[in-house]
Design a protein around this motif. Sequence first.
Motif, mmCIF file in Angstrom:
data_model
loop_
_atom_site.group_PDB
_atom_site.id
_atom_site.type_symbol
_atom_site.label_atom_id
_atom_site.label_comp_id
_atom_site.label_asym_id
_atom_site.label_seq_id
_atom_site.Cartn_x
_atom_site.Cartn_y
_atom_site.Cartn_z
ATOM 1 N N VAL A 54 0.864 -1.182 0.000
ATOM 2 C CA VAL A 54 0.000 0.000 0.000
ATOM 3 C C VAL A 54 0.897 1.227 0.000
ATOM 4 C CG1 VAL A 54 -1.869 1.201 1.169
ATOM 5 C CG2 VAL A 54 -1.716 -1.276 1.340
ATOM 6 N N ASP A 55 0.776 2.048 -1.039
ATOM 7 C CA ASP A 55 1.602 3.240 -1.182
ATOM 8 C C ASP A 55 0.979 4.391 -0.398
ATOM 9 O OD1 ASP A 55 3.608 4.859 -2.016
ATOM 10 O OD2 ASP A 55 3.087 4.835 -4.141
ATOM 11 N N CYS A 56 1.765 5.431 -0.154
ATOM 12 C CA CYS A 56 1.292 6.556 0.657
ATOM 13 C C CYS A 56 0.244 7.406 -0.051
ATOM 14 C CB CYS A 56 2.463 7.420 1.096
ATOM 15 S SG CYS A 56 3.357 8.166 -0.265
ATOM 16 N N VAL A 57 0.101 7.275 -1.351
ATOM 17 C CA VAL A 57 -0.891 8.061 -2.075
ATOM 18 C C VAL A 57 -2.215 7.320 -2.241
ATOM 19 C CG1 VAL A 57 0.793 9.446 -3.306
ATOM 20 C CG2 VAL A 57 0.008 7.313 -4.302
ATOM 21 N N GLY A 58 -2.329 6.134 -1.645
ATOM 22 C CA GLY A 58 -3.583 5.398 -1.688
ATOM 23 C C GLY A 58 -3.640 4.358 -2.780
ATOM 24 N N HIS A 59 -2.511 3.948 -3.302
ATOM 25 C CA HIS A 59 -2.444 2.956 -4.371
ATOM 26 C C HIS A 59 -2.024 1.623 -3.762
ATOM 27 C CE1 HIS A 59 -1.860 1.283 -8.284
ATOM 28 N NE2 HIS A 59 -0.568 1.182 -8.167
ATOM 29 N N TYR A 60 -2.758 0.547 -4.058
ATOM 30 C CA TYR A 60 -2.405 -0.752 -3.501
ATOM 31 C C TYR A 60 -2.518 -1.835 -4.567
ATOM 32 C CZ TYR A 60 -7.411 -1.813 -3.183
ATOM 33 O OH TYR A 60 -8.723 -2.038 -3.475
ATOM 34 N N LEU A 61 -1.581 -2.780 -4.517
ATOM 35 C CA LEU A 61 -1.546 -3.895 -5.457
ATOM 36 C C LEU A 61 -1.018 -5.139 -4.759
ATOM 37 C CD1 LEU A 61 -0.068 -2.345 -8.718
ATOM 38 C CD2 LEU A 61 -2.331 -3.320 -8.433
ATOM 39 N N PRO A 62 -1.499 -6.316 -5.162
ATOM 40 C CA PRO A 62 -0.911 -7.549 -4.621
ATOM 41 C C PRO A 62 0.365 -7.917 -5.387
ATOM 42 C CG PRO A 62 -2.787 -8.059 -6.018
ATOM 43 C CD PRO A 62 -2.704 -6.568 -5.931
ATOM 44 N N PHE A 63 1.306 -8.528 -4.704
ATOM 45 C CA PHE A 63 2.579 -8.928 -5.282
ATOM 46 C C PHE A 63 2.957 -10.322 -4.809
ATOM 47 C CE2 PHE A 63 2.996 -4.315 -5.348
ATOM 48 C CZ PHE A 63 3.580 -4.081 -6.571
#
Length: 105
Positions: free
Chosen positions: A61-70
């Motif tokens: 989860v990035d600080c700008v509100g972007h999230y992705l599974p890895f």
Amino acid sequence: MQCKANNFQFECGYAIPMHMLAKYIADIMQVYTQSASIQLLTMVCFLIGVHDEWGLQVCKVDCVGHYLPFYVAASRVKEQEAVNFLEKKVDDMSLSGWNHTNVKG
């Protein structure tokens, strides 16, 4: 976040899925980055969990509100070098038991 996870488990009867918790965290972070006076949540958050059906999950989860599974993830100063190294290692590993349709990042 623990309160949100506990409320979800109380209402639904099972633990909150990691992608829903990541979305909740990302929504909070996105709101805080829009305020100039509040910069507390300028961080990268990693969620690591095990799902009954999907197995091991890593979510960034990035600080700008972007999230992705890895499958693998890295952060900080030498992030790109670490990601390249980890991707090469994952490519070398045998992924015969993994479901390749869940790969998104």
